[in-house]
Design an enzyme around this catalytic site. Structure first.
Site, mmCIF file in Angstrom:
data_model
loop_
_atom_site.group_PDB
_atom_site.id
_atom_site.type_symbol
_atom_site.label_atom_id
_atom_site.label_comp_id
_atom_site.label_asym_id
_atom_site.label_seq_id
_atom_site.Cartn_x
_atom_site.Cartn_y
_atom_site.Cartn_z
ATOM 1 N N CYS A 263 0.943 -1.207 -0.051
ATOM 2 C CA CYS A 263 -0.103 -0.171 -0.022
ATOM 3 C C CYS A 263 0.877 1.414 0.179
ATOM 4 O O CYS A 263 0.810 2.152 -1.102
ATOM 5 C CB CYS A 263 -0.988 0.064 1.390
ATOM 6 S SG CYS A 263 -2.183 -1.336 1.085
HETATM 7 C C1 UDX Z 1 -0.165 0.496 5.718
HETATM 8 C C2 UDX Z 1 -0.886 1.730 6.242
HETATM 9 O O1 UDX Z 1 -0.298 1.736 7.761
HETATM 10 C C3 UDX Z 1 -2.540 1.459 6.541
HETATM 11 O O2 UDX Z 1 -2.972 2.353 7.228
HETATM 12 C C4 UDX Z 1 -3.202 1.047 5.035
HETATM 13 O O3 UDX Z 1 -4.295 0.725 5.221
HETATM 14 C C5 UDX Z 1 -2.149 -0.210 4.208
HETATM 15 O O4 UDX Z 1 -0.647 0.267 4.437
HETATM 16 P P1 UDX Z 1 0.891 -1.757 5.862
HETATM 17 O O5 UDX Z 1 1.444 -1.543 4.731
HETATM 18 O O6 UDX Z 1 0.082 -3.210 6.423
HETATM 19 O O7 UDX Z 1 -0.292 -0.859 6.320
HETATM 20 O O8 UDX Z 1 2.000 -1.954 6.876
HETATM 21 P P2 UDX Z 1 2.521 -0.470 8.150
HETATM 22 O O9 UDX Z 1 2.612 -1.003 9.269
HETATM 23 O O10 UDX Z 1 2.024 0.712 7.673
HETATM 24 O O11 UDX Z 1 4.083 -0.503 7.620
HETATM 25 C C6 UDX Z 1 4.425 -0.252 6.181
HETATM 26 C C7 UDX Z 1 5.867 -0.333 6.242
HETATM 27 O O12 UDX Z 1 6.402 0.806 6.851
HETATM 28 C C8 UDX Z 1 6.556 -1.685 6.509
HETATM 29 O O13 UDX Z 1 7.648 -1.994 5.644
HETATM 30 C C9 UDX Z 1 7.070 -1.046 7.820
HETATM 31 O O14 UDX Z 1 8.421 -1.857 8.316
HETATM 32 C C10 UDX Z 1 7.636 0.484 7.426
HETATM 33 N N1 UDX Z 1 7.757 1.204 8.698
HETATM 34 C C11 UDX Z 1 6.427 1.492 9.457
HETATM 35 C C12 UDX Z 1 8.914 1.742 8.959
HETATM 36 O O15 UDX Z 1 10.067 1.631 8.357
HETATM 37 N N2 UDX Z 1 9.046 2.728 9.924
HETATM 38 C C13 UDX Z 1 7.857 2.846 10.862
HETATM 39 O O16 UDX Z 1 8.014 3.560 11.696
HETATM 40 C C14 UDX Z 1 6.558 2.078 10.529
#
Ligand code: UDX
Length: 423
Positions: A263
C-alpha cells in the site's frame, strides 16, 4: 444486514470476518475457486492474526464464500474490496474494480429494493463517481432512487488488520446521498470510533493522503537517521525526544531499511502520478519515494565496507516479510537487498518465520534455512531485515558465524556488537 464482499484478499476477507463479527450475514465473492474452497472450510488463505479464529466462528453460519455474483441480489450492501495495483509510473490498474462493478450491476438488474454499493478498494480520487457509478447504473438499468454509493476507505495494517477493523481511529464514509450514509452509519454503529462523513472524492483522497503522510514520516526518519549515523548519534534516541511532542507523535518515526508493503509504495506513486496529471509538481512526494528507494543500498554498502568484495561471501538474511506478523513480501526491502547481493556474487541463505515460501517464488535459487542458526552457521555476515520478535534475543547464535558482522535493517536486537543501517 445481508452483505456481499467482492474480493477475498487481505482487505476483503478481513472486512468480511469483521462484518460477520458485528452480527451481519456476509458472502465473500472471489473468482479464485481454491480460495473460496479454503474460506468455506474455515481455512485462512493467508496469515493474519485472529483471522483463523473468526473464520472458525462464522463460516457456515454468518460467513459464506462463493465464486458467483448471484448473492449480491440478496444483499443490502455490496463492498468492492479488490486490489488496485499501480505500475511503475503510478498509473492505477482499475480492471478488477471495473469488472466487479459490472458484475454487481448485472446482479442488481430488475430489483427494486434499495442497495448500497461501497468502494473500499483504494482508487484515485474521482474514480467512484466517474467510473464505478456509471458502470453500475448502466449495467443494472437502475437509478439513484434505488441505488446508493459510498467510498469507505480502510486503514487496516497487515499483521494487525483484524484489530484495526474492530478498533479503528476513525471510519471515513464518503457519500453522495443521505440513505447510503444512514445505512453505513447503522452498519458500523457497534464499532467504538468516530464516523467522519464527507464527499465521495474527499474520502478517496483521504486514503491516499493518509498513506503518503505515513510514508513521509518514515522517509523523514530515515533521512535523519542517515545524517545521524555520520555523527554517531542514535536516531532512535533523537526520535524518542522528537516524537514525544503531541503535534508529531512517536509513531512511524522508526528509521530502517525503508517502507514496503502493497500500500504505502503504491499509494505514494499513485498520488505522485495524479499530481503530475493535474500539472502539479509533487516535489516532496518525489523526495519521499527517492529516500525510500535508496535506503536498501545502504545495507550492502555497509557490508562492502566491512567485508570488501561480496563475491563468494556467505550472507545470512534474517527476515523476508515486509514487516513482522505477515507472510507478505510485496514491496519488501529484502527483495532489492537480495537482488544486489546475488548480483555481486554473494551466497545468500535466508530465513523468515512465515515468508520463505513466498520469497522462494521470487528467488528460487538462493538457500533457505529452517531456523536462524542454520542461516548463521558459517556466514561471513548477517543482515536483519524484518523485526520479528523471535530475533530479539539472538546473541550466541551469531558466534556460529565465520565472522560476527551483524547489520540491522530494523532495530530489534538486544545484544551488543551489531550495527544499524542508519544508527
Ligand atoms: C499501511 C498503512 O499503515 C495502513 O493504514 C494502510 O491501510 C495500508 O498500508 P501496512 O502496509 O500493512 O499498512 O503496514 P505498516 O505497518 O504501515 O508498515 C508499512 C511499512 O513501513 C513496513 O515495511 C514497515 O516496516 C515500515 N515502517 C513502518 C517503517 O519503516 N517505519 C515505521 O516507523 C513504521
Amino acid at each position: 444486514m445481508d452483505i456481499s464482499v467482492i474480493g477475498g484478499g487481505y482487505m476483503g476477507l478481513v472486512t468480511s470476518v469483521g462484518l460477520a463479527e458485528l452480527g451481519n450475514t456476509v458472502t465473500v465473492i472471489d473468482l479464485n475457486e481454491s480460495k473460496v474452497a479454503m474460506i468455506n472450510s474455515a481455512q485462512a488463505p493467508f496469515f493474519e492474526p485472529g483471522l483463523h479464529e473468526l473464520l472458525q466462528k462464522h463460516v457456515g453460519s454468518s460467513l459464506f464464500a462463493s465464486t458467483t455474483f448471484e448473492d449480491v441480489a440478496d444483499s443490502e450492501i455490496s463492498f468492492i474490496c479488490v486490489d488496485t495495483p499501480a505500475d511503475e509510473t503510478g498509473h492505477v490498474n482499475l480492471t478488477k474494480v471495473k469488472s466487479s462493478a459490472c458484475s454487481i450491476g448485472l446482479a442488481l438488474q430488475g430489483l427494486e429494493t434499495f442497495h448500497t454499493v461501497v468502494i473500499k478498494s483504494t482508487v484515485p480520487p474521482g474514480t467512484t463517481e466517474s467510473v464505478i457509478i456509471p458502470l453500475i447504473l448502466g449495467k443494472s438499468k437502475r437509478n439513484f432512487s434505488t441505488l446508493g454509493f459510498s467510498a469507505n476507505p480502510e486503514f487496516l495494517r497487515e499483521g494487525q488488520a483484524v484489530a484495526d477493523f474492530m478498533h479503528p481511529d476513525r471510519i471515513v464514509i464518503g457519500v453522495s446521498d443521505g440513505r447510503a450514509e444512514e445505512i453505513l452509519t447503522r452498519m458500523y454503529c457497534k464499532i467504538d470510533a468516530p464516523i467522519l462523513t464527507t464527499s465521495i472524492k474527499s474520502a478517496e483522497m483521504a486514503k491516499h493522503v493518509s498513506n503518503a503522510f505515513l510514508a513521509t514520516k518514515i522517509s523523514f526518519a530515515n533521512e535523519v537517521g542517515n545524517i545521524c549515523k555520520n555523527l554517531e548519534i542514535d536516531v532512535y534516541d533523537v526520535m524518542r525526544c522528537v516524537g514525544s511532542d503531541h503535534r508529531i507523535s512517536p509513531n512511524f518515526l522508526s528509521a530502517g531499511v525503508g517502507f514496503g508493503g502493497s500500500c504505502l509504495p503504491k499509494d505514494l506513486k499513485a498520488l505522485i502520478h495524479l499530481a503530475e496529471a493535474l500539472g502539479e509538481e509533487p516535489f516532496l512526494l518525489h523526495a519521499v519515494k527517492k529516500v525510500n528507494e535508496k535506503q536498501p543500498e545502504r545495507i550492502y554498502r555497509l557490508l562492502e565496507r566491512k567485508l570488501g568484495k561480496l563475491k563468494n561471501k556467505r550472507i545470512a538474511v534474517l527476515g523476508l516479510a515486509f514487516k513482522p506478523n505477515t507472510d507478505d513480501i510485496r514491496g519488501s526491502p529484502a527483495i532489492p537487498v537480495i537482488q544486489s547481493l546475488d548480483a555481486k556474487g554473494a551466497t545468500v541463505i535466508a530465513y523468515d518465520p512465515l515468508a520463505v515460501e513466498n520469497m522462494r517464488g521470487v528467488f528460487p535459487r538462493i538457500k533457505y534455512a529452517k531456523h536462524p542458526l542454520e542461516a548463521l552457521t558459517g556466514a561471513d555476515a548477517c543482515v536483519l531485515l524484518t523485526e520479528w520478535p523471535e530475533f530479539e534475543c539472538l546473541d550466541s547464535e551469531f558466534d556460529a558465524m565465520q565472522t560476527r558482522i551483524v547489520i540491522e535493517g530494523r532495530k530489534i536486537l538486544l545484544c551488543k556488537n551489531k550495527e544499524g543501517v542508519c544508527w
